[in-house]
Enzyme design. Structure first.
Site, PDB file in Angstrom:
ATOM      1  N   LYS A 191       8.651  -2.146  12.927  1.00  0.00           N
ATOM      2  CA  LYS A 191       8.763  -1.063  13.916  1.00  0.00           C
ATOM      3  C   LYS A 191       7.464  -0.276  13.901  1.00  0.00           C
ATOM      4  CE  LYS A 191      10.157   3.212  13.874  1.00  0.00           C
ATOM      5  NZ  LYS A 191       9.140   3.829  14.760  1.00  0.00           N
ATOM      6  N   GLY A 243       3.988   6.073   5.504  1.00  0.00           N
ATOM      7  CA  GLY A 243       4.221   7.272   6.315  1.00  0.00           C
ATOM      8  C   GLY A 243       4.364   8.488   5.424  1.00  0.00           C
ATOM      9  N   SER A 244       5.099   9.457   5.898  1.00  0.00           N
ATOM     10  CA  SER A 244       5.212  10.720   5.162  1.00  0.00           C
ATOM     11  C   SER A 244       6.166  10.577   3.973  1.00  0.00           C
ATOM     12  CB  SER A 244       5.725  11.792   6.110  1.00  0.00           C
ATOM     13  OG  SER A 244       7.028  11.453   6.545  1.00  0.00           O
ATOM     14  N   GLY A 248       9.724   8.620   3.598  1.00  0.00           N
ATOM     15  CA  GLY A 248       9.822   7.658   2.484  1.00  0.00           C
ATOM     16  C   GLY A 248      11.091   7.894   1.684  1.00  0.00           C
ATOM     17  N   GLU A 265       4.302   3.722   0.736  1.00  0.00           N
ATOM     18  CA  GLU A 265       2.945   4.283   0.649  1.00  0.00           C
ATOM     19  C   GLU A 265       2.982   5.602   1.400  1.00  0.00           C
ATOM     20  OE1 GLU A 265       0.800   3.094  -1.208  1.00  0.00           O
ATOM     21  OE2 GLU A 265       1.360   0.998  -1.475  1.00  0.00           O
ATOM     22  N   CYS A 300      -3.954   9.331   4.560  1.00  0.00           N
ATOM     23  CA  CYS A 300      -3.274   9.839   3.359  1.00  0.00           C
ATOM     24  C   CYS A 300      -4.224   9.924   2.177  1.00  0.00           C
ATOM     25  CB  CYS A 300      -2.025   9.039   3.039  1.00  0.00           C
ATOM     26  SG  CYS A 300      -2.124   7.345   3.475  1.00  0.00           S
ATOM     27  N   GLU A 402       0.390  18.411   2.671  1.00  0.00           N
ATOM     28  CA  GLU A 402      -0.463  17.465   3.393  1.00  0.00           C
ATOM     29  C   GLU A 402      -0.497  17.899   4.864  1.00  0.00           C
ATOM     30  OE1 GLU A 402       0.911  13.409   4.151  1.00  0.00           O
ATOM     31  OE2 GLU A 402      -1.084  12.715   3.557  1.00  0.00           O
TER      32      GLU A 402
HETATM   33  P1  ADP Z   1       3.777  10.625  10.234  1.00  0.00           P
HETATM   34  O1  ADP Z   1       3.985  11.977   9.626  1.00  0.00           O
HETATM   35  O2  ADP Z   1       2.567   9.917   9.793  1.00  0.00           O
HETATM   36  O3  ADP Z   1       4.080  10.552  11.701  1.00  0.00           O
HETATM   37  P2  ADP Z   1       6.366   9.640   9.607  1.00  0.00           P
HETATM   38  O4  ADP Z   1       6.760   9.424   8.212  1.00  0.00           O
HETATM   39  O5  ADP Z   1       7.006  10.725  10.385  1.00  0.00           O
HETATM   40  O6  ADP Z   1       4.804   9.743   9.548  1.00  0.00           O
HETATM   41  O7  ADP Z   1       6.529   8.312  10.462  1.00  0.00           O
HETATM   42  C1  ADP Z   1       6.069   7.073  10.008  1.00  0.00           C
HETATM   43  C2  ADP Z   1       6.968   5.999  10.576  1.00  0.00           C
HETATM   44  O8  ADP Z   1       8.296   6.199  10.105  1.00  0.00           O
HETATM   45  C3  ADP Z   1       7.057   5.995  12.091  1.00  0.00           C
HETATM   46  O9  ADP Z   1       7.114   4.638  12.525  1.00  0.00           O
HETATM   47  C4  ADP Z   1       8.375   6.698  12.343  1.00  0.00           C
HETATM   48  O10 ADP Z   1       8.982   6.350  13.564  1.00  0.00           O
HETATM   49  C5  ADP Z   1       9.196   6.199  11.174  1.00  0.00           C
HETATM   50  N1  ADP Z   1      10.336   7.065  10.847  1.00  0.00           N
HETATM   51  C6  ADP Z   1      10.437   8.408  10.974  1.00  0.00           C
HETATM   52  N2  ADP Z   1      11.669   8.839  10.595  1.00  0.00           N
HETATM   53  C7  ADP Z   1      12.358   7.742  10.213  1.00  0.00           C
HETATM   54  C8  ADP Z   1      13.693   7.532   9.730  1.00  0.00           C
HETATM   55  N3  ADP Z   1      14.541   8.533   9.543  1.00  0.00           N
HETATM   56  N4  ADP Z   1      14.048   6.253   9.452  1.00  0.00           N
HETATM   57  C9  ADP Z   1      13.197   5.227   9.591  1.00  0.00           C
HETATM   58  N5  ADP Z   1      11.942   5.370  10.070  1.00  0.00           N
HETATM   59  C10 ADP Z   1      11.521   6.609  10.369  1.00  0.00           C
END
Ligand code: ADP
Length: 504
Positions: A191, A243-244, A248, A265, A300, A402
């Site tokens: 995704k 991602g965040s 995570g 990560e 990051c 961050e």
């Molecule tokens: P950033 O702060 O870099 O946007 P996120 O952690 O919000 O990072 O998003 C990184 C990825 O995780 C994106 O593809 C986002 O759609 C996905 N994401 C965000 N929330 C969820 C969730 N609850 N379950 C699964 N994937 C998620």
């Protein structure tokens, strides 16, 4: 198609964006998503919509996972040299499209083609090619037991991998997930991030000419709606995520109910420390590179807590401010642009919020930046000047959270012990950098710093072959090495053959 001028690059990327709109790549084909719902994809440098992406939910997840599950047995049992050959061909196909992908990625992320997306496209290819060569490295071991008993282990591919990536470097994020997962014999549903889905779709479209149908599938959509059902799907046997830290943690919860491993990560708030004996020219360049100026700080590993010894503080700050101001900001598709725009209004406002906190902090000073650029041609985009702030207390959110934008705190120090303590006083533990010519100090830092990615006298990025990952809130698991491929994308099966030792 010629892609030598800015308008040519723009036209090319926009045509691709239009063609990919509303599509997913499932079971070997670029096709309309099952859902009719769409959301706009924006060019963050202008605020214009450049296409529409499918807002996938459960039905699209089901279809993609079914395709990946159906392709798994044949891909997993393919002789590894054939898997290697196919993945090498896939890398070559992406290599032929690097320039085109760099244009499309620049259009949707705001990252400049000259300083970021072109290099990232090269890294994307390198990573896939690197892991293609390791398809035969998912090896087990033999262990001595007693006479006439033979113990060996096998590494078995996990099955369908669910991969979820962010928007900051989508080209290289895609192959850093696909490379090890596919080389080890798994199939993948990825995704993409909702802010940057199009170049990733194009990557998967290119791969379909080469990989067997269903081996690599991609869906688009939002986290809760598409990411969550993917991570929770019973047939997804491994989740790999960048991602965040907050998301995570969510993914670990989803995976916990079905006892499935997660590689995560996550974020960072990384210390970058300059000692007085450092080569200051290198250190200044390293601070600028550490700030990830060419990605608007959206990394990051960005070195966003800068500590400079008091003896050289003024000198280093003066030179850093000059170097930051030299970064030319502009249209990301323009060859002369070095610094592009922040990804979205949401991120832009986040940056502004933290700068406002800094402004309201007694004693804090904005040394450079802290505003949009003056250039009227940039007023519709999410452009923000690289920003250095000093006088921020260590417990301020500006110094602890961050921000994920072009903002760093700087502070003077005199005591190495104290700065080391401060560097470690963070919820994160991703990257850490020290500038010094003193070997003993460098090794002291290496011994005691709580970070997964430590560098002395350079502030570089992860690449194929350089194992990468964090500790604490920065995540778990490693990427970019053959060992991490084996550890995270296969499971061990222990086998004991008894050929003549009775009574065990
Ligand atoms: P950033 O702060 O870099 O946007 P996120 O952690 O919000 O990072 O998003 C990184 C990825 O995780 C994106 O593809 C986002 O759609 C996905 N994401 C965000 N929330 C969820 C969730 N609850 N379950 C699964 N994937 C998620």
């Amino acid at each position: 198609m010629e892609l030598t001028t800015t308008p040519e690059r723009e036209r090319h990327a926009k045509a691709l964006a239009a063609r990919l709109s509303g599509r997913v790549v499932v079971d070997g084909t670029l096709r309309p998503a099952l859902t009719d719902e769409r959301f706009p994809v924006e060019n963050p440098a202008t605020g214009e919509a450049i296409g529409m992406a499918a807002r996938c939910g459960q039905p699209d997840v089901e279809r993609a996972v079914a395709a990946a599950a159906g392709a798994f047995a044949a891909w997993a049992t393919l002789p590894h040299r054939q898997r290697s050959t196919i993945l090498l061909r896939a890398a070559a196909a992406l290599e032929a499209e690097m320039e085109s992908l760099a244009c499309l990625s620049a259009l949707e992320t705001g990252n400049a083609i000259a300083t970021q997306t072109r290099g990232e496209a090269r890294t994307m290819v390198d990573i896939l090619r690197y892991f293609a060569g390791f398809a035969g490295e998912a090896k087990g071991k033999t262990v001595p037991l007693t006479e006439r008993r033979f113990l060996f282990t096998r590494r078995v591919p996990v099955g369908v991998v669910g991969a979820i990536i962010p928007w900051n470097a989508p080209l290289m994020q895609t192959t850093s997930k696909l490379g090890p997962a596919l080389a080890a014999g798994n199939t993948v549903v990825l995704k993409s991030a909702e802010q940057a889905p199009l170049a990733v779709l194009r990557i998967f479209e290119i791969l379909q000419g080469i990989l067997p149908p269903g081996v690599a599938n991609v869906i688009t959509g939002f986290g809760e709606e598409a990411g969550r059902p993917l991570a929770e799907h019973p047939q997804v046997r491994k989740v790999t995520f960048t991602g965040s830290s907050a998301v995570g943690a969510r993914l670990l919860h989803y995976a916990a109910d079905k006892i499935v491993p997660v590689t995560a990560e996550l974020g960072g708030k990384n210390p970058n420390i300059v000692l007085p004996d450092a080569d200051l020219e290198l250190a200044v360049a390293g601070i600028v590179q550490g700030l990830r100026l060419f990605r608007q700080g959206q990394s990051c590993t960005a070195g966003t807590r800068v500590y400079i010894h008091a003896e050289v503080y003024d000198e280093v700050i003066r030179r850093t401010v000059v170097a930051l101001a030299a970064g030319r900001m502009g249209n990301p598709l323009d060859e002369s642009t070095q610094v592009g725009s922040i990804i979205s209004r949401e991120q832009f406002e986040r940056v502004e919020r933290y700068v406002a906190i800094a402004r309201a902090t007694p004693g804090a000073r904005i040394l450079t930046g802290g505003a949009r650029p003056d250039d009227p041609t940039l007023k519709n985009g999410y452009f923000y000047l690289p920003t250095l702030i000093d006088g921020i207390p260590a417990d301020s959110p500006v110094c602890r959270d961050e921000i994920f934008g072009p903002v760093a705190t700087v502070a003077a120090f005199t005591d190495f012990e104290a700065v080391l303590r401060e560097a470690n006083d963070s919820r994160y533990g991703l990257a850490a950098v020290l500038w010094t010519r003193d070997l003993a100090r460098a090794m002291e830092f290496v011994d005691r710093i709580e970070a997964g990615f430590v560098q002395i006298n350079q502030f570089s990025v992860a690449e194929a072959g350089i194992e990468y990952g964090g500790t604490k809130l920065s995540g778990m698991g490693r990427e970019m090495s053959p060992e991490s491929m084996v550890e995270h994308f296969t499971w061990p099966k222990t086998v004991i053959i008894n050929y003549g030792t009775p009574g065990i």
